[in-house]
Design a protein around this motif. Structure first.
Motif, short mmCIF file in Angstrom:
data_model
loop_
_atom_site.label_atom_id
_atom_site.label_comp_id
_atom_site.label_asym_id
_atom_site.label_seq_id
_atom_site.Cartn_x
_atom_site.Cartn_y
_atom_site.Cartn_z
N LYS A 171 7.44 -14.26 -3.40
CA LYS A 171 6.77 -14.49 -2.11
C LYS A 171 5.26 -14.54 -2.29
N ASP A 172 4.59 -14.95 -1.20
CA ASP A 172 3.13 -14.97 -1.22
C ASP A 172 2.60 -13.55 -1.22
N GLU A 173 1.37 -13.41 -1.72
CA GLU A 173 0.71 -12.11 -1.63
C GLU A 173 0.51 -11.78 -0.15
N SER A 174 0.73 -10.52 0.19
CA SER A 174 0.62 -10.14 1.60
C SER A 174 0.14 -8.68 1.70
N TRP A 175 -0.43 -8.36 2.85
CA TRP A 175 -0.78 -6.96 3.08
C TRP A 175 0.46 -6.08 3.04
N GLY A 176 1.63 -6.72 3.18
CA GLY A 176 2.89 -5.99 3.12
C GLY A 176 3.06 -5.18 1.83
N ILE A 177 2.36 -5.56 0.75
CA ILE A 177 2.44 -4.79 -0.50
C ILE A 177 2.12 -3.31 -0.23
N LEU A 178 1.12 -3.09 0.64
CA LEU A 178 0.72 -1.72 0.91
C LEU A 178 1.66 -1.03 1.92
N TRP A 179 2.66 -1.75 2.36
CA TRP A 179 3.65 -1.14 3.28
C TRP A 179 5.05 -1.20 2.64
N ASP A 180 5.10 -1.51 1.36
CA ASP A 180 6.38 -1.73 0.69
C ASP A 180 7.03 -0.40 0.30
N GLU A 181 8.19 -0.13 0.89
CA GLU A 181 8.89 1.14 0.63
C GLU A 181 9.21 1.35 -0.84
N ARG A 182 9.36 0.24 -1.57
CA ARG A 182 9.71 0.39 -3.00
C ARG A 182 8.63 1.12 -3.78
N TYR A 183 7.40 1.07 -3.26
CA TYR A 183 6.30 1.68 -4.02
C TYR A 183 5.82 2.97 -3.37
N LYS A 184 6.75 3.63 -2.69
CA LYS A 184 6.42 4.89 -2.02
C LYS A 184 5.75 5.87 -3.00
N GLY A 185 4.62 6.43 -2.59
CA GLY A 185 3.94 7.41 -3.43
C GLY A 185 3.12 6.78 -4.55
N ARG A 186 3.08 5.45 -4.59
CA ARG A 186 2.30 4.81 -5.67
C ARG A 186 1.31 3.80 -5.09
N LEU A 187 0.94 4.04 -3.83
CA LEU A 187 -0.02 3.16 -3.17
C LEU A 187 -1.26 3.97 -2.80
N GLY A 188 -2.43 3.33 -2.89
CA GLY A 188 -3.67 4.03 -2.55
C GLY A 188 -4.42 3.30 -1.45
N MET A 189 -5.19 4.06 -0.69
CA MET A 189 -5.94 3.47 0.42
C MET A 189 -7.38 3.96 0.41
N LEU A 190 -8.27 3.12 0.92
CA LEU A 190 -9.63 3.58 1.19
C LEU A 190 -9.58 4.49 2.42
N ALA A 191 -10.38 5.54 2.37
CA ALA A 191 -10.28 6.56 3.43
C ALA A 191 -11.12 6.22 4.65
N SER A 192 -11.98 5.21 4.55
CA SER A 192 -12.83 4.97 5.71
C SER A 192 -12.18 3.97 6.65
N GLY A 193 -12.18 4.33 7.93
CA GLY A 193 -11.55 3.48 8.92
C GLY A 193 -12.17 2.10 8.98
N GLY A 194 -13.46 2.01 8.61
CA GLY A 194 -14.17 0.75 8.62
C GLY A 194 -13.49 -0.31 7.77
N ASP A 195 -12.75 0.12 6.74
CA ASP A 195 -11.95 -0.83 5.96
C ASP A 195 -10.49 -0.77 6.38
N ALA A 196 -9.93 0.45 6.32
CA ALA A 196 -8.48 0.61 6.43
C ALA A 196 -7.95 0.12 7.78
N TRP A 197 -8.61 0.54 8.86
CA TRP A 197 -8.12 0.17 10.18
C TRP A 197 -8.12 -1.33 10.37
N TRP A 198 -9.20 -1.97 9.90
CA TRP A 198 -9.33 -3.43 10.07
C TRP A 198 -8.29 -4.17 9.26
N CYS A 199 -7.99 -3.69 8.08
CA CYS A 199 -6.98 -4.36 7.26
C CYS A 199 -5.61 -4.22 7.91
#
Lengths: 304, 374
Positions: B168-196
């Motif tokens: 499939k195409d690259e998607s923001w869904g990668i960061l919501w993919d259950e298969r990678y539970k516990g192996r995903l990282g996020m920026l802590a500032s809402g200025g990035d995370a919330w907007w994404c």
């Protein structure tokens, strides 16, 4: 030769001097004055500001200084604050117990089995504390990390296939890191209380037929309790408010109440709420400490 | 008596009490003085202007002409998110230059804590792309407040060997993919995370502040939270975790992917089908800047091609100076996922839209609650 004239009016200067000499309290306060001044400016004044601010309200960048209890209402009603506070208390409590358990044998060894160069031993024990707190937290990150010392070690021994992920970014990691960071604060009071124990009591216990285990439980441990109590309080109270360790090694499930307070003063930009949370935390910690002191005092009285 | 002589005499026990005392006294004096010495040497640094910037930008390579002119870099202070920076400045932290982004410009200007730029003092200003400074809320009475410096994207850096896109195409869904539970990282500032998250939720940025959309994004972020190993402002932590395989994918800026590729880690900076988050950041001068002249020197340095070379070559960010791109070939730029024309990159993604302070506060509060598990 004439007699010196009798002074009818004592000067202010000499009256003050007389007061200074006569009154022990005045002398005491004068001696304490540098500390008192520092305390007044560096602790009481900021604390007063904090308490005052906790009754205000923040609207965007303006602060409304009308008195309100809304922040406290929110702190009590919001399940998140309660949960974070309980987690912080749990982490700090566990940390205090772990630290005392680990430090006791070290202090015991130095107090009873080291006879020469005790000071060197004590200095060696405090050696890790010569580096910055932050560096120590980071080194734990390296030790506990995914490819860290523990995981690589266990892997090369063939004990695990996949790295243990719970080591880092968990409340466990916070407890381990804090326990190490605060160990010196446990070793020293316990050592002092062990050192003070009159050795003839132990001899007497032995003469009366107590084995080493029984004499430890009946003589050494009860007599060292003041040190243990002091150590556990010394660790419990400051660690409740720690926020660097949970930030660096806690992960999402390891953050504590102080992290919440910090973001109120940072990006959430709600200083009065942060102040109210800080006051709540202080009150809870003070209450728990008072209860703890009361219970342990009752216990030691019973032992005595 | 020099020190070697003293040591030799101690060894030979050929020393009298007075000499020993004198030697020890000298040593004691040296020890007592030593804290004062770095202060004497450091006195010059205090005369430099202060640049309050994002963590990672606090390097001499970013301010080359300033160093050439003043002999040493400005004092750096760092923040993890621009909201945190604004709060600190509002609280009375006076810096010469800070580093906001387009989304914050109207709110930063509205605080009244910044001064418009004197573009006559900026030798590189004529080379700055007008499209980058002609942003919403930036130009008041014909004077710009923020000099645009860097532009780029917030997207996903993922391990090409550990993430299976299943064709499939690259998607923001990668960061919501259950298969990678516990192996995903996020920026802590809402200025990035919330907007994404808003991009993934399909929210129009002009409508991001409506109650309905706030709820929609919050729900999506709550769903994601159990999958996340760490929320952090520290991009180095994310990079190291990606390199070790602790994380398979993380929300990052362009630079993390470039850094990791440089280390030979098999990663890719995703071009999600929903669009990456795009932004322009730049320099603003405090109205009470203690060194107004040097503050302009910092801004000018940030606009210089030297800074551009570092931004583009080492980090994969865009630069505001058109001439910086002449230092790179088209192939090099393509490899970095960049283009000479910022519009090509910025418009291909979702460009942040300025919001009210109420939204910022409410959003950050909600995001903190979500991160804490509520």
């Amino acid at each position: 030769m004439t007699a010196p004239p009798v002074k009818l009016h004592k000067s202010w200067n000499s009256r003050l001097r007389a007061l200074f000499i006569r009154s022990e309290a005045v002398r005491g306060y004068t001696l304490l004055s540098p500390t008192l001044i520092v305390m007044a400016f560096a602790m009481c004044a900021p604390f007063a500001i904090l308490v005052t601010m906790s009754f205000w309200t923040q609207h965007a960048f303006e602060i409304d200084t009308a008195f309100t209890l809304r922040n406290y209402q929110a702190a009590i009603d919001g399940p998140i604050y309660k949960a974070l506070l309980i987690r912080s208390l749990w982490i700090s409590g566990t940390c205090a117990i772990v630290t005392v358990l680990v430090s006791y044998p070290m202090a015991y060894y130095v107090a009873f089995h080291v006879h020469r160069r005790k000071l060197v031993w004590i200095i060696l024990m405090t050696l890790p504390f010569w580096t910055s707190y932050l560096l120590r937290v980071f080194s734990w990150k390296v030790i506990l990390g995914y490819n860290g010392a523990i995981n690589s070690g266990l892997k090369s021994l063939g004990l695990i296939e996949q790295p243990l992920e719970f080591l880092l970014y968990s409340p466990t990691a916070v407890v381990i890191t804090l326990a190490h960071a605060w160990a010196a604060f446990a070793i020293l009071p316990i050592y002092v209380s062990l050192e003070k124990i009159d050795r003839s009591l132990l001899e007497a216990a032995a003469d009366l037929g107590d084995g080493p285990v029984v004499s430890f439980l009946r003589v050494t441990l009860p007599l060292s309790l003041p040190g243990v109590i002091a150590a556990s309080l010394l660790i419990f109270i400051p660690t409740v408010g720690d926020y660097i360790t949970p930030t660096l090694v806690g992960g999402p499930d390891g953050i504590m109440i102080a992290n919440m307070i910090q973001v109120q003063f940072g990006r959430v930009n709600d200083w009065p709420m942060g102040a109210a949370l800080a006051v709540c935390m202080m009150v809870v910690v003070a209450l728990i400490s008072l209860i703890y002191i009361w219970v342990t005092r009752k216990m030691t009285e019973r032992i005595a | 008596m020099d020190s070697h002589d003293l040591i030799a005499r101690i060894k030979n026990r050929d020393i009298n009490r007075r000499d020993l005392l004198r030697g020890m006294g000298a040593a004691g004096l040296a020890v007592a003085m030593s804290p004062a010495m770095p202060r004497l040497a450091g006195a010059a640094a205090a005369d430099q202007a202060t640049f309050f910037t994002w963590g990672g930008y606090d390097v001499p390579e970013f301010v080359p002409t300033y160093i050439a002119k003043h002999g040493e870099p400005p004092n750096f202070a760092t923040f993890g998110g621009s909201e945190e920076a604004l709060t600190k400045i509002r609280a009375g932290y006076v810096v010469d230059v800070s580093h906001p982004c387009n989304q914050g410009i109207p709110r930063w200007v509205a605080t009244g804590l910044f001064q418009p730029l004197d573009t006559n003092q900026l030798s590189n200003w004529p080379d700055v792309m007008p499209a980058l400074w002609n942003l919403e809320g930036n130009v008041i009475d014909g004077k710009p407040y923020m000099a645009p410096v860097d532009w780029g994207r917030t997207s996903i850096t993922y391990r090409t060997d550990l993430v299976d896109l299943q064709g499939k195409d690259e998607s923001w869904g990668i960061l919501w993919d259950e298969r990678y539970k516990g192996r995903l990282g996020m920026l802590a500032s809402g200025g990035d995370a919330w907007w994404c998250a808003a991009i993934y939720a399909g929210v129009d940025f002009h409508q991001i502040a409506t109650d309905e959309n706030v709820k929609k994004v919050a729900a999506l972020m709550r769903k994601q939270r159990p999958l996340i190993r760490t929320y952090t402002d520290d991009t180095t932590s994310l990079e190291q975790a990606l390199a070790s395989g602790e994380l398979v994918a993380a929300m990052t800026w362009d630079a993390s992917a470039v850094t990791l590729k440089g280390q030979g880690v098999p990663v890719k900076f995703a071009n999600p089908k929903e669009g990456a988050l795009t932004w322009v950041c730049g320099a603003m001068i405090h109205k009470d800047a203690p060194h107004p002249g040097k503050a302009h020197d910092i801004v000018d340095a940030l606009l210089s091609t030297g800074a551009g070379k570092w931004l583009i070559g080492e980090n994969g960010y865009g630069h505001s100076n058109t001439k910086s791109f002449d230092l790179f070939s088209d192939d090099e730029l393509a490899a970095l996922g960049l283009s000479r024309n910022p519009a090509e990159i910025l418009d291909a993604g979702k460009f942040q839209v300025p919001q009210t302070q109420e939204f910022e506060t409410a959003m950050n509060k909600e995001f903190e609650n979500i991160k804490a598990g509520f």
